[in-house]
Design a protein around this motif. Structure first.
Motif, short mmCIF file in Angstrom:
data_model
loop_
_atom_site.label_atom_id
_atom_site.label_comp_id
_atom_site.label_asym_id
_atom_site.label_seq_id
_atom_site.Cartn_x
_atom_site.Cartn_y
_atom_site.Cartn_z
N GLU A 3 1.30 4.84 -2.85
CA GLU A 3 0.85 6.18 -2.47
C GLU A 3 1.50 7.31 -3.27
O GLU A 3 0.94 8.40 -3.38
CB GLU A 3 1.11 6.42 -0.98
N TYR A 30 0.83 -1.20 0.00
CA TYR A 30 0.00 0.00 0.00
C TYR A 30 0.87 1.26 0.00
O TYR A 30 0.62 2.22 -0.73
CB TYR A 30 -0.91 -0.01 1.23
N LEU A 31 1.92 1.24 0.82
CA LEU A 31 2.84 2.38 0.93
C LEU A 31 3.48 2.68 -0.42
O LEU A 31 3.66 3.85 -0.80
CB LEU A 31 3.91 2.05 1.98
N ASN A 65 4.31 8.85 -2.47
CA ASN A 65 4.90 9.83 -1.56
C ASN A 65 6.42 9.77 -1.51
O ASN A 65 7.05 10.56 -0.82
CB ASN A 65 4.35 9.64 -0.14
N LYS A 70 2.64 7.62 -8.33
CA LYS A 70 1.46 7.02 -7.70
C LYS A 70 1.06 5.78 -8.49
O LYS A 70 1.09 5.77 -9.72
CB LYS A 70 0.32 8.03 -7.68
#
Length: 526
Positions: free
Chosen positions: A364, A360-361, A366, A372
Motif C-alpha cells: 500500500e 497486501y499491507l 502507507n 508503493k
C-alpha cells in the motif's frame, strides 16, 4: 525424539509423530521385540481356537459387513482373508506419496504388535521387511470413507503380501509379482482373521495427520518469523507482543507466539528508531499476530494430542481379548481424527489468510520510507503487485477447501455402516491447504525481505538480520521487474526445507542466544 542409535520397539514403546517420521526416514530403526511376539503368538492361537470351536466371530468365520450373518467353514477361513484384500482394493486416483505409505506401514506395525488382532509373526515380519528394504506398496489416494477404517487404502497397502498390487523400489514402480520373481520372494498365505486385521484401522487418516502435524508446525514457526520481519519492514509496534497483555487472556498458543515474535524483535535498531512515533495502533494483520497465529497453533496442539492417542491405539475389529471374549466395536471409526483434521484445515487456511493481508499491507505504501508496490520506480514497473494476486488466489482456494469433510456421511455396506467419518478426505484436504499456505508464506517472505531492505542502514535484532542476509544470498533485492515466478519457487523451497528455522537455530547456537523452547525441539516438546 528417539536417539539415532536406539531401536524403536513396536507394540511396546510410545509412538509419536516425530518417531514415526524418524522410522520412515531411516533415522532410527524398529524391531518387533520378544514381548510383542509373545502377545502375537497368543492372540493368533486364540483365533485358531475360535476357528476350531466354530463359534461365530465376525470376520473370522463369518462374512464381512452386511454378510456378517453368513457362516464360513473352517476350510474356507483362509480363502476369506485373501479375498478380502482383493475385493477391498478398489482405490482410485493418483497414488499417495511413498512417505505417507511408509508411515501407514509403521503405524500398522505398531498397532498390530500390541497383540489384539490375531496376526501371524510371519506376516508382521514381512511388513517390517517392506519397510526396512524400502519396498513400498502403491496406494491410491481416493476411496476411503474413514470407517470401517481405511479399507480401500489398507487393502492396496497389503496386496503385496499375497503377491498382488504394485510396489515402488529405487524410483521404479513394478508389479509385485515381477518384483518377487526378481528377488526370489514368495507370497504369503494369510491365516484366519489376518486379512481383516490388515485392512481394519485408521492408518491412512493417521499417516496423513502425521504429515499435517509436521508441515503445519513448520508453517506456524516460519509464519511467526516472517510476520516479525514484516513488522520491522512496516514499522509495526512491539507492544502487542508484551507478556503483560497476554497473561490477561492466557491461551497457550497466543502466549507462545507473542514470546517468539518479541524475542525476534529484541535489540532492533529499526524498532528503536520509531518508538516515539505518533501511530497509535497497527492494522490487525500485524497487531493480532499472537491471537490469529496463536489460535492456529492451539488447533495444531489439539490435533497433536489426539494423534498421539491414535498412534498408540488398537483400531482393529473385532478385538481379540480371550478365546471367549472378542468384541466387535467401533475403534476403527475415524471421527476423532476427522473432526480435528477439519479444524486444522481451517486453522491452516487462516494462517495463509492473514499472511495474504500482510502482503497486501506491504504494497500500500502507507509505511514511511516504504514505496508503493515495494519499488521506487513504478509505472514502467509493476513491482510486487501481481505476487499478491497469487497469494489471494491461494487463500481463496483454501477457503473453498475448508468445508468439513466430517460433516458429511453417506451410508455404506448396505446400511450396516450407516455413519462414516470421511476422515481420509479431511486428511488429504488439510495437507492440500497446508501446501498452499507454504506458497503464500513464500510470497510473504519475499515481500517482507523487500520491505525490510528499505530500513537500511538500521539493523534489526541478530536473528532477523541473519535471516534477511541469508535470504538475500538466494533472492536479490528487486529494483525493477523480473520473472518473479523464479523468486517464488525459491521461496517455496526455503519454506518447505524449513530454511528459516535452521538459520534461527544455527545463529542461536553460534551467538549463544537462549530461547525458552528452541525451534528444533518445538515439534516434539511444545
Amino acid at each position: 525424539m528417539v536417539s539415532k542409535s536406539k531401536k524403536f520397539l513396536f507394540g511396546q514403546e510410545h509412538l509419536t509423530a516425530g518417531i514415526a517420521l524418524a522410522l520412515v526416514r531411516g533415522e532410527i530403526t524398529g524391531e518387533i521385540p520378544e514381548e510383542s511376539r509373545t502377545k502375537l503368538r497368543a492372540s493368533q492361537k486364540m483365533v485358531h481356537v475360535i476357528v476350531e470351536q466354530g463359534h461365530p466371530v465376525y470376520g473370522i468365520n463369518t462374512g464381512f459387513g452386511p454378510l456378517c450373518t453368513t457362516s464360513i467353514s473352517k476350510e474356507e477361513t483362509k480363502i476369506l482373508q485373501s479375498n478380502i484384500l482383493k475385493s477391498h482394493a478398489v482405490g482410485v486416483g493418483p497414488a499417495i506419496d511413498t512417505e505417507i505409505a511408509k508411515l501407514m506401514l509403521v503405524l500398522k506395525l505398531h498397532s498390530l504388535a500390541k497383540g489384539y488382532s490375531g496376526i501371524a509373526e510371519t506376516t508382521m515380519d514381512r511388513i517390517l521387511w517392506h519397510l526396512e528394504n524400502d519396498v513400498i506398496p502403491m496406494v491410491p489416494s481416493q476411496g476411503s470413507v474413514g470407517a470401517s477404517g481405511d479399507l480401500a487404502p489398507l487393502a492396496h497397502l497389503f496386496l503385496p503380501l499375497i503377491g498382488l498390487g504394485k510396489v515402488a523400489h529405487k524410483e521404479e514402480v513394478l508389479d509385485t509379482s515381477t518384483f518377487f520373481k526378481k528377488e526370489g520372494l514368495k507370497a504369503l498365505e494369510l491365516g484366519p482373521k489376518e486379512g481383516l486385521a490388515l485392512i481394519n484401522g485408521t492408518q491412512f487418516i493417521a499417516a496423513h495427520a502425521v504429515a499435517v502435524i509436521e508441515k503445519m508446525q513448520a508453517c506456524l514457526a516460519q509464519a511467526d518469523i516472517i510476520g516479525a520481519m514484516m513488522i520491522e519492514g512496516l514499522q509495526g509496534s512491539i507492544k502487542p507482543f508484551y507478556n503483560e497483555l497476554h497473561v490477561l487472556r492466557p491461551f497457550k498458543g497466543n502466549i507462545h507466539v507473542a514470546k517468539r515474535v518479541k524475542r525476534l524483535l529484541k535489540g532492533s535498531e529499526i524498532m528503536e528508531a520509531h518508538i516515539d512515533c505518533e501511530r497509535v495502533q497497527d492494522p490487525y494483520s500485524l497487531r493480532c499476530i499472537p491471537q490469529v497465529h496463536g489460535a492456529s497453533r492451539n488447533a495444531w496442539l489439539h490435533l497433536k494430542e489426539l494423534l498421539e492417542t491414535e498412534l498408540n491405539a488398537v483400531t482393529d475389529n473385532p478385538v481379540i481379548f480371550e478365546e471367549d471374549l472378542t468384541i466387535s466395536g467401533g475403534n476403527f471409526h475415524g471421527q476423532p481424527l476427522a473432526m480435528a483434521l477439519d479444524y486444522v484445515c481451517l486453522a491452516s487456511s487462516e494462517l495463509g489468510n492473514i499472511s495474504d493481508r500482510r502482503i497486501y499491507l506491504a504494497l500500500e505504501g502507507n509505511s514511511p520510507g516504504v514505496p508503493k508496490l515495494l519499488m521506487e520506480d513504478t509505472g514502467i514497473n509493476s513491482g510486487y503487485m501481481i505476487l499478491q494476486y497469487t497469494a489471494a488466489a491461494l487463500a481463496s482456494e483454501n477457503k473453498g477447501l475448508c468445508f468439513p469433510a466430517s460433516a458429511d456421511s453417506i451410508p455404506t455396506s448396505l446400511g450396516q455402516e450407516d455413519h462414516v467419518s470421511m476422515g481420509s478426505i479431511s486428511g488429504r484436504k488439510a495437507l492440500q491447504v497446508i501446501e498452499n499456505v507454504e506458497k503464500i508464506l513464500a510470497i510473504e517472505l519475499l515481500t517482507a525481505a523487500q520491505a525490510f531492505e528499505f530500513r537500511k542502514p538500521l539493523k534489526s535484532g541478530i536473528l532477523l538480520d541473519e535471516i534477511h542476509k541469508e535470504v538475500r544470498k538466494v533472492v536479490a533485492f528487486a529494483e525493477e521487474d523480473r520473472v518473479f515466478a523464479k523468486d517464488i519457487e525459491i521461496g517455496i523451497e526455503l519454506i518447505r526445507s524449513k530454511f528459516l528455522i535452521s538459520i534461527i537455530e544455527e545463529t542461536r547456537k553460534k551467538k549463544n542466544i537462549s530461547l525458552e523452547t528452541p525451534y528444533s525441539e518445538e515439534f516434539e516438546k511444545y
